[in-house]
Write a protein that holds these residues in place. Structure first.
Motif, short mmCIF file in Angstrom:
data_model
loop_
_atom_site.label_atom_id
_atom_site.label_comp_id
_atom_site.label_asym_id
_atom_site.label_seq_id
_atom_site.Cartn_x
_atom_site.Cartn_y
_atom_site.Cartn_z
N CYS A 49 0.78 -1.37 0.10
CA CYS A 49 0.07 -0.10 0.06
C CYS A 49 0.97 1.29 -0.19
O CYS A 49 1.92 1.12 0.66
CB CYS A 49 -0.77 -0.01 1.21
SG CYS A 49 -2.03 -1.55 1.24
N GLU B 144 0.09 5.25 1.04
CA GLU B 144 -1.13 6.15 1.47
C GLU B 144 -2.52 5.49 1.74
O GLU B 144 -3.33 5.91 1.32
CB GLU B 144 -1.08 7.41 0.99
CG GLU B 144 0.16 8.18 1.12
CD GLU B 144 0.32 9.45 0.41
OE1 GLU B 144 -0.70 9.64 -0.36
OE2 GLU B 144 1.22 10.28 0.64
N GLY B 145 -2.46 4.03 2.10
CA GLY B 145 -3.90 3.50 2.09
C GLY B 145 -4.44 2.78 0.93
O GLY B 145 -5.30 1.92 0.91
N GLU B 146 -3.63 3.04 -0.22
CA GLU B 146 -4.09 2.53 -1.50
C GLU B 146 -3.38 1.28 -1.88
O GLU B 146 -2.27 1.04 -1.89
CB GLU B 146 -4.04 3.43 -2.68
CG GLU B 146 -4.78 4.88 -2.52
CD GLU B 146 -6.37 4.35 -2.55
OE1 GLU B 146 -6.80 3.36 -3.06
OE2 GLU B 146 -7.10 5.21 -1.89
N LYS C 244 -8.86 -4.55 1.77
CA LYS C 244 -8.51 -3.23 1.17
C LYS C 244 -9.12 -1.76 2.03
O LYS C 244 -8.40 -0.97 2.30
CB LYS C 244 -8.70 -3.12 -0.28
CG LYS C 244 -8.08 -4.16 -1.04
CD LYS C 244 -8.40 -3.85 -2.64
CE LYS C 244 -7.99 -4.87 -3.54
NZ LYS C 244 -8.26 -4.68 -4.78
N LYS D 242 -7.20 0.84 4.06
CA LYS D 242 -7.41 2.32 3.71
C LYS D 242 -7.72 2.96 5.01
O LYS D 242 -7.27 4.25 5.17
CB LYS D 242 -8.31 2.44 2.56
CG LYS D 242 -8.54 3.87 2.02
CD LYS D 242 -9.53 3.77 0.90
CE LYS D 242 -9.53 5.32 0.46
NZ LYS D 242 -8.40 5.80 -0.06
N ARG D 243 -8.60 2.59 5.98
CA ARG D 243 -8.95 3.01 7.03
C ARG D 243 -7.70 3.54 8.11
O ARG D 243 -7.73 4.40 8.80
CB ARG D 243 -10.14 2.39 7.99
CG ARG D 243 -10.45 3.03 8.97
CD ARG D 243 -11.67 1.97 9.68
NE ARG D 243 -12.18 2.79 10.78
CZ ARG D 243 -13.20 3.61 10.64
NH1 ARG D 243 -13.74 3.95 9.72
NH2 ARG D 243 -13.77 4.00 11.96
N ASN E 66 -4.98 4.19 6.83
CA ASN E 66 -4.03 4.66 5.97
C ASN E 66 -2.57 3.98 5.91
O ASN E 66 -1.62 4.69 5.92
CB ASN E 66 -3.68 6.02 6.47
CG ASN E 66 -3.17 7.06 5.54
OD1 ASN E 66 -3.29 6.96 4.13
ND2 ASN E 66 -2.19 7.80 5.82
#
Length: 413
Positions: A212, A214-216, A255, A259-260, A262
């Motif tokens: 990941c 920055e959470g992506e 995912k 993402k939560r 980050n």
């Protein structure tokens, strides 16, 4: 860019070194012994024995990275990551630090915090009970359904306490009835902390792995455990790739969870998956490289080199094509087979039943499977296999000598 890998002693570190070396990077690796698996790899440009933990190791790492020259540092174990994060500021002046910071690690090391975050994105979590005193067991006993497992909410918070009390840090303990549960919990009164009591879930391990930024999620990969050590459930001794077209709804929730958080870097979201009911239960998040990293490497996911490209070089990453592969960790595979064939009474899960003849046939058959690879052995890099074999034989020989000495002393007495 100079790449430094801390933790060359395990198959995980070896996989990172192979991935980076095959990608053309000059790898400096540190291990506790010069015979460490990763240090004898042909892909390790500069093998080094690591200094003592703490300030000596930090000084060694700072000396390795010349001021003003690009360098990146990869670490593997949670213990090492926690130590490095205590010196994160001076290290960050010399290195791109390719591991999660202390704040992110705290979110995933504490299993209760992980469960709270997972609940918020619709992920089913394991039913658990946390005791503050042993006397509380009587109140929760009517809610318990056996077998149960015990695991620490945050092993790193209690490891020193356990060591000081002469107690072993168990990753998982299985309890078949209330008497066994009480017996397992009683010694922990000495430290005033107790592991989580967790409901047992049928099925096998499913790991979903992500890189990941920055959470992506940039790279996604998943595997299913075929064999585990111990046989009733643990870490993978034989695992296989699961195509990204499988378990899609579960992967989307994973995912969303990262993402939560980050999340930055690599992470494994681990489930217990029951094919009979298609039910997924979150076990934990590993905010680091995972035990089955060799499988992801031979399947083409290349998490280490993609981590460097994504976070140190800020390059665009495309999802790799995943090859269908199996991967075996041979020493745990041998221990598993021995347990099933010779010591079945030590298997604590009463729901686990194995056909001994079928297990022996499968063990042999995987040697001839065209898609089967190995945690340690690789045709283009055989030295780590022979180092591992030598260490295993030495360990077995020393254990045999100790047993013979004890037997001789017993006969004399």
């Amino acid at each position: 860019m100079q790449l430094v890998v801390l933790g060359a002693d395990s198959p995980i570190g070896l996989a990172l070194i192979r991935d980076l070396g095959r990608s053309g990077y000059a790898v400096t690796a540190l291990g506790r012994k010069m015979s460490a698996l990763g240090l004898v790899s042909r892909y390790c440009r500069t093998p080094l024995k690591r200094a003592a933990d703490g300030e000596p190791l930090i000084a060694q790492l700072l000396e390795l990275a010349a001021a003003g020259q690009p360098a990146a540092l990869l670490a593997i174990s949670e213990t090492d990551i926690a130590m490095l994060n205590r010196w994160r500021e001076p290290l960050a002046q010399r290195y791109n630090l390719l591991f999660a910071d202390a704040t992110q690690m705290a979110q995933v090391l504490d299993k209760r915090l992980t469960q709270q975050q997972a609940d918020s994105v619709g992920i089913a979590t394991a039913t658990s009970w946390q005791l503050q005193t042993l006397a509380e067991l009587e109140a929760v006993a009517p809610q318990l359904q056996f077998p149960l497992i015990l695991k620490w909410a945050n092993p790193h918070q209690v490891s020193a306490l356990l060591h000081g009390a002469g107690l072993t840090l168990h990753k998982i303990q299985y309890c078949r009835d209330l008497a066994e549960l009480t017996a397992c919990l009683t010694p922990y009164q000495a430290i005033g902390h107790f592991p989580l009591i967790q409901r047992y879930y049928a099925g096998h391990g499913l790991g979903q792995f992500f890189l990941c930024r920055e959470g992506e999620a940039l790279v996604c990969f998943q595997h299913e455990r075929v064999h585990e050590w111990p046989p009733e459930g643990g870490s993978a001794s034989l695992c296989k790739t699961a195509g990204n077209h499988l378990h899609q709804a579960c992967a989307e929730r994973s995912k969303a969870l990262l993402k939560r958080l980050n999340w930055q870097g690599v992470a494994m979201v681990e489930y217990r998956y029951d094919p009979a009911t298609a039910h997924y239960v979150l076990m934990e998040i590993n905010g680091r490289f995972w035990g089955s990293t060799p499988l992801s490497l031979c399947a083409g996911a290349n998490f280490a080199s993609n981590l460097v490209k994504a976070l140190a070089l800020q390059q665009t990453i495309t999802q790799p094509q995943i090859k269908a592969r199996y991967c075996r960790y041979m020493i745990p595979e041998l221990k598993r087979l021995w347990r099933i064939v010779v010591q079945p009474g030590l298997i604590k899960d009463p729901q686990c039943h194995f056909n001994k003849a079928a297990e022996i046939a499968a063990f042999v058959g995987y040697f001839f499977h065209p898609r089967c690879r190995y945690y340690v052995f690789a045709w283009d890099d055989p030295a780590p296999f022979f180092a591992d074999l030598t260490q295993a034989l030495n360990k077995s020989g020393n254990a045999l000598l100790r047993a013979l000495r004890l037997q001789k002393l017993g006969n004399k007495s």
